[in-house]
Design a protein around this motif. Structure first.
Motif, PDB file in Angstrom:
ATOM      1  N   ARG A 180      26.919  35.284  27.371  1.00 26.99           N
ATOM      2  CA  ARG A 180      25.887  34.753  28.801  1.00 26.99           C
ATOM      3  C   ARG A 180      26.814  35.897  29.502  1.00 26.99           C
ATOM      4  NH1 ARG A 180      30.142  33.428  32.599  1.00 26.99           N
ATOM      5  NH2 ARG A 180      32.184  31.978  31.623  1.00 26.99           N
ATOM      6  N   LEU A 181      26.061  36.250  30.805  1.00 26.44           N
ATOM      7  CA  LEU A 181      26.620  36.872  31.297  1.00 26.44           C
ATOM      8  C   LEU A 181      27.583  36.847  31.890  1.00 26.44           C
ATOM      9  CD1 LEU A 181      23.277  38.881  32.818  1.00 26.44           C
ATOM     10  CD2 LEU A 181      24.788  40.094  31.244  1.00 26.44           C
ATOM     11  N   GLU A 193      33.633  37.061  38.146  1.00 28.40           N
ATOM     12  CA  GLU A 193      34.901  36.978  36.540  1.00 28.40           C
ATOM     13  C   GLU A 193      35.336  38.618  36.430  1.00 28.40           C
ATOM     14  OE1 GLU A 193      33.063  33.178  34.170  1.00 28.40           O
ATOM     15  OE2 GLU A 193      32.194  34.640  33.865  1.00 28.40           O
ATOM     16  N   TRP A 194      33.762  38.530  36.838  1.00 25.81           N
ATOM     17  CA  TRP A 194      33.716  40.619  36.445  1.00 25.81           C
ATOM     18  C   TRP A 194      34.784  41.700  36.980  1.00 25.81           C
ATOM     19  CZ3 TRP A 194      33.864  45.616  38.118  1.00 25.81           C
ATOM     20  CH2 TRP A 194      33.271  46.496  37.138  1.00 25.81           C
ATOM     21  N   GLU A 195      34.749  40.891  38.957  1.00 25.26           N
ATOM     22  CA  GLU A 195      35.816  41.365  39.102  1.00 25.26           C
ATOM     23  C   GLU A 195      37.153  40.847  38.832  1.00 25.26           C
ATOM     24  OE1 GLU A 195      34.913  43.309  42.137  1.00 25.26           O
ATOM     25  OE2 GLU A 195      33.298  43.500  41.107  1.00 25.26           O
ATOM     26  N   TYR A 196      37.171  39.537  39.295  1.00 28.14           N
ATOM     27  CA  TYR A 196      38.869  39.739  38.984  1.00 28.14           C
ATOM     28  C   TYR A 196      39.499  39.837  37.741  1.00 28.14           C
ATOM     29  CZ  TYR A 196      42.522  36.548  37.015  1.00 28.14           C
ATOM     30  OH  TYR A 196      43.229  35.979  35.948  1.00 28.14           O
ATOM     31  N   GLN A 243      35.853  48.757  32.895  1.00 29.17           N
ATOM     32  CA  GLN A 243      35.007  48.424  33.571  1.00 29.17           C
ATOM     33  C   GLN A 243      34.412  49.252  34.953  1.00 29.17           C
ATOM     34  OE1 GLN A 243      37.407  44.386  33.272  1.00 29.17           O
ATOM     35  NE2 GLN A 243      35.453  43.686  34.523  1.00 29.17           N
ATOM     36  N   PHE A 244      35.434  50.659  34.667  1.00 26.67           N
ATOM     37  CA  PHE A 244      35.289  51.473  35.635  1.00 26.67           C
ATOM     38  C   PHE A 244      35.282  53.047  34.998  1.00 26.67           C
ATOM     39  CE2 PHE A 244      39.122  48.995  37.277  1.00 26.67           C
ATOM     40  CZ  PHE A 244      38.139  48.435  38.689  1.00 26.67           C
ATOM     41  N   GLY A 245      33.961  54.014  35.901  1.00 29.14           N
ATOM     42  CA  GLY A 245      34.199  55.340  34.718  1.00 29.14           C
ATOM     43  C   GLY A 245      33.053  55.960  34.070  1.00 29.14           C
ATOM     44  N   GLU A 253      27.263  47.536  36.288  1.00 28.75           N
ATOM     45  CA  GLU A 253      27.273  46.383  34.651  1.00 28.75           C
ATOM     46  C   GLU A 253      26.502  45.327  35.721  1.00 28.75           C
ATOM     47  OE1 GLU A 253      30.581  45.826  32.283  1.00 28.75           O
ATOM     48  OE2 GLU A 253      31.104  47.584  31.865  1.00 28.75           O
ATOM     49  N   TRP A 254      25.879  44.675  34.803  1.00 37.38           N
ATOM     50  CA  TRP A 254      25.097  43.893  35.480  1.00 37.38           C
ATOM     51  C   TRP A 254      26.166  42.343  35.329  1.00 37.38           C
ATOM     52  CZ3 TRP A 254      20.770  43.340  37.785  1.00 37.38           C
ATOM     53  CH2 TRP A 254      19.653  44.234  37.785  1.00 37.38           C
TER      54      TRP A 254
END
Length: 270
Positions: free
Chosen positions: A136-137, A142-145, A194-196, A200-201
């Motif tokens: 799942r996305l 979750e992404w920020e953590y 996750q950076f650079g 991301e969706w």
């Protein structure tokens, strides 16, 4: 564009992060080579309604890198409705996979690169891919953590890194994207880029408070409660996501998938 970072376990962590790590998961027996376990913990969100409380996040698996052009082509090959020129208009806009320059049903890899992150895909397409792959996305939290699970030698390095992020968010070079894993930026659990590389969706990219926010400096200032450069960069990221709709297909936006942890394994924690 390669952003400098220094991932050294045991050094100063990001000021905006409160991590409560939970170990002992029997992950090795069922982990996949293309994903890693992100242990449960908590972090401080820049969203105004959080009022400073740490946001808890349960453990989950996350793709090590963003989904590549080659992987998405495999999905489109098996799912004709997600090929360029075949996607129903309700699920995307005219920008969908516009960079692929197809040769038949296959993308022109000489032009786009097999291992570059797929972009110009709508939220609907990203969501469909993740479901097809058994995941799942990731949620916004979750992404920020996961993105904040990084260590630096000093607060000066944190601010330097965050300052470069602010600049990168305003000038992503969509015509010269690097391959996945090329930024050199990696979290302490092994999640890359996750950076650079790209935006991301996430599953819930428009949280309820989004209706009261706009793309202006005042809103960014209201969001960054923690008063440091990193939270300012995070504010820009949140607000940029909120400017999209599920049909948006743009060159700066790709995705990676998340996967739930088996409750049976979690129940075996010490």
């Amino acid at each position: 564009m390669k952003l400098p970072t220094n991932i050294i376990p045991g050094t100063l962590t990001l000021p905006s992060l409160v991590v409560v790590m939970v170990f002992g998961l029997a992950a090795a027996a069922w982990a996949q080579p293309d994903r890693v376990l992100v242990p449960s913990g908590s972090f401080h969100s820049v969203m105004p309604e959080m009022k400073g409380e740490a946001v808890p996040v349960d453990s989950f698996y996350l793709d090590i890198t963003a989904v590549t052009n080659e992987k998405f082509a495999g999905f489109a090959d098996q799912n004709i409705n997600w090929r360029p020129n075949e996607v129903p208009a309700v699920f995307t806009n005219k920008g969908y996979l516009k960079h692929w320059q197809e040769e038949g049903h296959k993308p022109d890899y000489k032009h786009i690169g097999r291992e570059r992150p797929v972009t110009n895909v709508s939220w609907f397409a990203a969501n469909a891919y993740c479901q097809w792959s058994g995941g799942r996305l990731p949620t916004l939290n979750e992404w920020e953590y996961s993105a904040q699970l990084m260590d630096f030698d000093s607060s000066g390095e944190v601010n330097e890194f965050a300052t470069k992020l602010v600049g990168w968010y305003s000038s992503v070079d969509t015509k010269n994207l690097g391959e996945v894993g090329s930024t050199g930026i990696e979290t302490r659990v092994g999640v890359k880029d996750q950076f650079g590389l790209i935006m991301e969706w996430v599953q819930d990219f428009k949280p309820p408070v989004a209706d009261d926010l706009s793309l202006d400096c005042g809103t960014v200032g209201r969001m960054q409660q923690l008063g440091n450069a990193y939270s300012y960069a995070a504010s820009i990221r949140y607000i940029t996501r909120m400017s999209y709709n599920p049909k948006s297909s743009i060159g700066t936006m790709g995705f990676r998938c998340a996967y739930d942890v088996d409750p049976k394994l979690e129940s075996n924690e010490p």
